[in-house]
Scaffold this active site. Structure first.
Site, mmCIF file in Angstrom:
data_model
loop_
_atom_site.group_PDB
_atom_site.id
_atom_site.type_symbol
_atom_site.label_atom_id
_atom_site.label_comp_id
_atom_site.label_asym_id
_atom_site.label_seq_id
_atom_site.Cartn_x
_atom_site.Cartn_y
_atom_site.Cartn_z
ATOM 1 N N TYR A 75 0.837 -1.213 0.000
ATOM 2 C CA TYR A 75 0.000 0.000 0.000
ATOM 3 C C TYR A 75 0.867 1.256 0.000
ATOM 4 O O TYR A 75 0.580 2.225 -0.700
ATOM 5 C CB TYR A 75 -0.917 0.011 1.231
ATOM 6 C CG TYR A 75 -1.939 1.111 1.167
ATOM 7 C CD1 TYR A 75 -3.181 0.898 0.571
ATOM 8 C CD2 TYR A 75 -1.654 2.387 1.659
ATOM 9 C CE1 TYR A 75 -4.112 1.923 0.471
ATOM 10 C CE2 TYR A 75 -2.575 3.413 1.563
ATOM 11 C CZ TYR A 75 -3.806 3.180 0.971
ATOM 12 O OH TYR A 75 -4.717 4.194 0.863
ATOM 13 N N PHE A 127 -7.778 21.740 -24.532
ATOM 14 C CA PHE A 127 -8.084 20.326 -24.613
ATOM 15 C C PHE A 127 -9.315 20.111 -23.729
ATOM 16 O O PHE A 127 -9.484 20.776 -22.711
ATOM 17 C CB PHE A 127 -6.916 19.417 -24.186
ATOM 18 C CG PHE A 127 -7.259 17.980 -24.450
ATOM 19 C CD1 PHE A 127 -7.368 17.515 -25.753
ATOM 20 C CD2 PHE A 127 -7.585 17.109 -23.411
ATOM 21 C CE1 PHE A 127 -7.767 16.208 -26.013
ATOM 22 C CE2 PHE A 127 -7.974 15.795 -23.674
ATOM 23 C CZ PHE A 127 -8.074 15.352 -24.976
ATOM 24 N N THR A 128 -10.162 19.182 -24.132
ATOM 25 C CA THR A 128 -11.488 19.022 -23.506
ATOM 26 C C THR A 128 -11.419 18.899 -21.980
ATOM 27 O O THR A 128 -12.037 19.688 -21.263
ATOM 28 C CB THR A 128 -12.171 17.782 -24.094
ATOM 29 O OG1 THR A 128 -11.297 16.662 -23.957
ATOM 30 C CG2 THR A 128 -12.502 17.985 -25.577
ATOM 31 N N ASP A 218 1.345 20.458 -20.349
ATOM 32 C CA ASP A 218 0.647 19.196 -20.642
ATOM 33 C C ASP A 218 1.592 18.401 -21.536
ATOM 34 O O ASP A 218 1.693 18.647 -22.739
ATOM 35 C CB ASP A 218 -0.691 19.455 -21.336
ATOM 36 C CG ASP A 218 -1.419 18.148 -21.647
ATOM 37 O OD1 ASP A 218 -0.771 17.079 -21.631
ATOM 38 O OD2 ASP A 218 -2.628 18.196 -21.926
ATOM 39 N N LYS A 261 -0.524 7.682 -23.499
ATOM 40 C CA LYS A 261 -0.108 8.029 -24.868
ATOM 41 C C LYS A 261 1.385 7.702 -25.032
ATOM 42 O O LYS A 261 1.755 6.553 -25.166
ATOM 43 C CB LYS A 261 -0.411 9.494 -25.162
ATOM 44 C CG LYS A 261 -1.898 9.789 -25.387
ATOM 45 C CD LYS A 261 -2.687 9.877 -24.131
ATOM 46 C CE LYS A 261 -4.070 10.433 -24.340
ATOM 47 N NZ LYS A 261 -4.857 10.417 -23.109
ATOM 48 N N ARG A 385 -13.721 15.682 -33.998
ATOM 49 C CA ARG A 385 -13.006 16.731 -33.292
ATOM 50 C C ARG A 385 -13.387 18.065 -33.907
ATOM 51 O O ARG A 385 -12.648 18.670 -34.678
ATOM 52 C CB ARG A 385 -11.480 16.542 -33.357
ATOM 53 C CG ARG A 385 -10.949 15.344 -32.637
ATOM 54 C CD ARG A 385 -10.760 15.485 -31.132
ATOM 55 N NE ARG A 385 -11.920 15.284 -30.315
ATOM 56 C CZ ARG A 385 -11.875 15.103 -28.973
ATOM 57 N NH1 ARG A 385 -10.738 15.099 -28.340
ATOM 58 N NH2 ARG A 385 -12.966 14.952 -28.263
ATOM 59 N N PHE A 452 -19.403 15.110 -26.142
ATOM 60 C CA PHE A 452 -19.054 14.271 -27.295
ATOM 61 C C PHE A 452 -18.953 12.795 -26.929
ATOM 62 O O PHE A 452 -19.153 11.928 -27.770
ATOM 63 C CB PHE A 452 -17.708 14.750 -27.885
ATOM 64 C CG PHE A 452 -16.633 14.828 -26.856
ATOM 65 C CD1 PHE A 452 -15.836 13.736 -26.583
ATOM 66 C CD2 PHE A 452 -16.438 15.995 -26.113
ATOM 67 C CE1 PHE A 452 -14.881 13.788 -25.591
ATOM 68 C CE2 PHE A 452 -15.478 16.057 -25.114
ATOM 69 C CZ PHE A 452 -14.697 14.943 -24.855
#
Ligand code: P61
Length: 462
Positions: A75, A127-128, A218, A261, A385, A452
Site C-alpha cells: 500500500y 483540450f477538452t 501538458d 499516450k 473533433r 461528445f
C-alpha cells in the site's frame, strides 16, 4: 543497382496477436444507428480497425510485460513508485512525481490547487478535459495559439506555437495576478497533433518569468513534439530526444501527464512538479481523490510497466517509426486528394470535414457524420473533433463553436501494420468518392459535461 532510398521498418517484431473481426455493412449500419451515430458508443467487437484514440491502446513490449510480474503491491512505499519517480527525473527532470490513475486526475489536482475564481488561464488551444477542470476550479481558458493552428491548409511547421502578441495582450488586459499559470501543451491535440517549437517555448517562458507567471506543461505527447523539433527546427538536429525533452521541461514549473499516450501503457499518469511546497499540497490532495501518494490510482505493476515505457518511448528508433507510420497514412490520403490537416501531425491524421463534406453546414455536425459514414463503409472507427467536441460555453450556454471541424484517425502505438493503414486509406477514398450522399445529423441527446463522449444523433430528413 544501388538504391537511392532504402525502406525503414518498425524496430520490433510481433510476438502475440489479437484476432480482428470483420463485420458486414448491414451489421455496421445497425450498430452505428444503435450507437446514436457516435463512435464512442460502439462496442469494440463491432469495430475492425480502431483509430478512435491512441490513449491506452498501445502494445506493451516484452520488457513492460515482465515489469508487470515485478509489481510490488504494498500500500505504501512500493518500490515501483521509486522506479517511476527515477524515470521521470531521468527523462523529464521534474523532482516530484505524484502518480494518478490518468491525465485528467492530474489536471484536476493542479487546477484546484492553483486556480481561483475569476482567474484566466491562457494556453495553446483547449483540450477538452484540461479546460473543463480549469473551468470547474473557477477559471476561464483563453486561447492564445497562433492563427495558423486554425487553418488546416497552412503549412506552418509549428502550429502549436503561442502567439506572443496574444500572450502579451492577455497579460495587459487581465494583469499577471489573475493568471495563475500558462497552460502549454506539447504536440497540440485538437489542431492535429501539431508541435510547438523550442524557440517559441523559450520566448514564452521568458515573458512568463518576467511577469512571475508559472507554466504548467501538458506533456502527454512531449516525446512526439521533441521528435518534430529534432526533425524540423533549425539547429536542433544533433540533440537527442531526451536532451530536447529536458530543455522543454526545464522551462516549466509543473506538468500533467496522461501516460496512456507517449508512455506505451494502458493506464496511468501523474502530476510532476519541482516546487517542494506545491508537491506537498498535491500529495495531500491525491490521497483524497486517487489513493496514497506512492500509488495514486495505479497498481504497483502498472507503475513498473510505466517506468519502463518512459525510457522506451524516448528512443529515437521508436519515435521515428511511430510518427513515420502516421505520416505514411497521411501521404496515402493526400495521393487520393482527400482534404487533411497539413502538415501531418504526430499522433494521427485529421480529415478536414468542412472541405470533405462541403454540402453539410456545421450545425449539422459534418465531422460526426463523416466518422459515422467511415465506420459503416469499413468498420474503421475514428473520432469527431469539431463543434461537438468543443461543447458549450459555461457562462452563456452557447456552442463554443470551432473553426476546425475534423475527424481524427488516431494511430495506436505498435499495434497496426502498414497493410492496415492501406485498408484505412482505401476506405476513406471510397467515402470521398460518394461524399455527396452523406447526410448531416441532429443531436437528440446532449450530456452536460464533455458531451461528445455520450451524445446521440440521428440523420436529418429521416
Ligand atoms: C485522446 F476524446 N486524450 O486524445 P486522460 N491532455 C491531452 C490528452 O490528449 C488527453 C488528456 C490530457 C485522449 C483521451 C480522451 O475529449 C477527450 O488520461 C493532450 O485521458 O485522462 C487525453 O488524459 C487527458 C479522448 C480524452 C477524448 C478526452 O484520445
Amino acid at each position: 543497382m544501388k538504391r537511392e532510398r532504402r525502406s525503414w521498418a518498425e524496430p520490433w517484431k510481433i510476438k502475440m496477436v489479437e484476432p480482428l473481426q470483420v463485420t458486414t455493412r448491414e451489421e455496421r449500419t445497425k450498430a452505428i444507428e444503435e450507437a446514436g451515430y457516435n463512435t464512442f458508443l460502439l462496442r469494440s467487437d463491432d469495430v475492425y480497425i480502431d483509430l478512435l484514440t491512441d490513449s491506452g491502446t498501445s502494445a506493451m513490449s516484452d520488457r513492460q510485460w515482465s515489469g508487470l510480474m515485478m509489481g510490488d503491491e504494498s500500500y505504501a512505499g512500493s518500490r515501483n513508485f521509486f522506479h517511476l519517480q527515477d524515470a521521470v527525473r531521468d527523462v523529464y527532470g521534474y523532482g516530484h512525481t505524484i502518480p494518478t490513475h490518468q491525465g485528467r486526475a492530474a489536471e484536476h489536482i493542479i487546477s484546484q490547487l492553483l486556480i481561483k475564481e475569476g482567474d484566466v488561464v491562457p494556453g495553446n488551444m483547449y483540450f477538452t478535459t484540461t479546460r473543463l477542470h480549469q473551468e470547474m476550479a473557477g477559471g476561464k481558458f483563453i486561447d492564445i495559439i497562433v492563427d495558423e493552428a486554425n487553418d488546416p491548409e497552412s503549412e506552418f511547421p509549428f502550429k502549436g506555437n503561442i502567439c506572443l502578441e496574444k500572450l502579451n495582450r492577455v497579460i495587459n488586459e487581465y494583469g499577471a495576478d489573475r493568471i495563475p499559470y500558462l497552460s502549454i501543451a506539447t504536440s497540440v491535440n485538437m489542431c492535429g497533433g501539431q508541435p510547438i517549437s523550442l524557440e517559441n517555448f523559450q520566448q514564452v517562458a521568458a515573458i512568463a518569468k518576467q511577469h512571475g507567471i508559472k507554466i504548467v506543461h501538458d506533456m502527454t505527447r512531449c516525446v512526439e513534439n521533441a521528435y518534430m523539433i529534432k526533425m524540423r527546427e533549425p539547429g536542433q538536429q544533433d540533440k537527442s530526444i531526451v536532451e530536447i525533452i529536458r530543455e522543454i521541461c526545464d522551462l516549466t514549473d509543473a506538468a500533467t501527464m496522461s501516460s496512456k499516450k507517449d508512455h506505451l501503457v494502458n493506464i496511468g499518469g501523474f502530476l510532476a512538479v519541482n516546487d517542494d511546497e506545491l508537491a506537498e499540497l498535491a500529495r495531500n490532495m491525491v490521497v483524497v481523490f486517487e489513493g496514497l501518494h506512492t500509488y495514486g490510482g495505479m497498481a504497483g505493476r502498472d507503475m513498473e510497466a510505466l517506468a519502463i515505457g518512459i525510457h522506451e518511448c524516448s528512443h529515437f528508433d521508436h519515435i521515428a517509426a511511430r510518427v513515420g507510420q502516421v505520416l505514411y497514412l497521411g501521404e496515402r490520403l493526400q495521393e487520393f486528394g482527400v482534404p487533411v490537416v497539413r502538415p501531418i501531425g504526430t499522433h494521427g491524421v485529421f480529415l478536414d470535414a468542412r472541405r470533405f463534406l462541403a454540402h453539410i453546414p456545421q450545425d449539422q455536425f459534418p465531422a460526426q457524420a463523416l466518422a459515422a459514414e467511415l465506420y459503416v463503409d469499413s468498420g474503421v472507427r475514428a473520432m469527431e473533433r469539431g463543434i461537438v467536441s468543443a461543447g458549450r460555453n459555461h457562462e452563456t450556454g452557447e456552442h463554443h463553436g470551432s473553426k476546425l471541424e475534423l475527424v481524427r484517425l488516431t494511430i495506436p502505438r505498435r499495434v497496426y501494420t502498414q497493410a492496415h493503414m492501406d485498408v484505412v486509406a482505401e476506405s476513406i477514398e471510397e467515402v470521398w468518392e460518394m461524399r455527396d450522399q452523406v447526410k448531416g445529423l441532429e443531436m437528440i441527446h446532449e450530456p452536460k459535461h464533455l458531451r461528445f463522449f455520450q451524445a446521440r444523433f440521428r440523420p436529418v430528413n429521416k
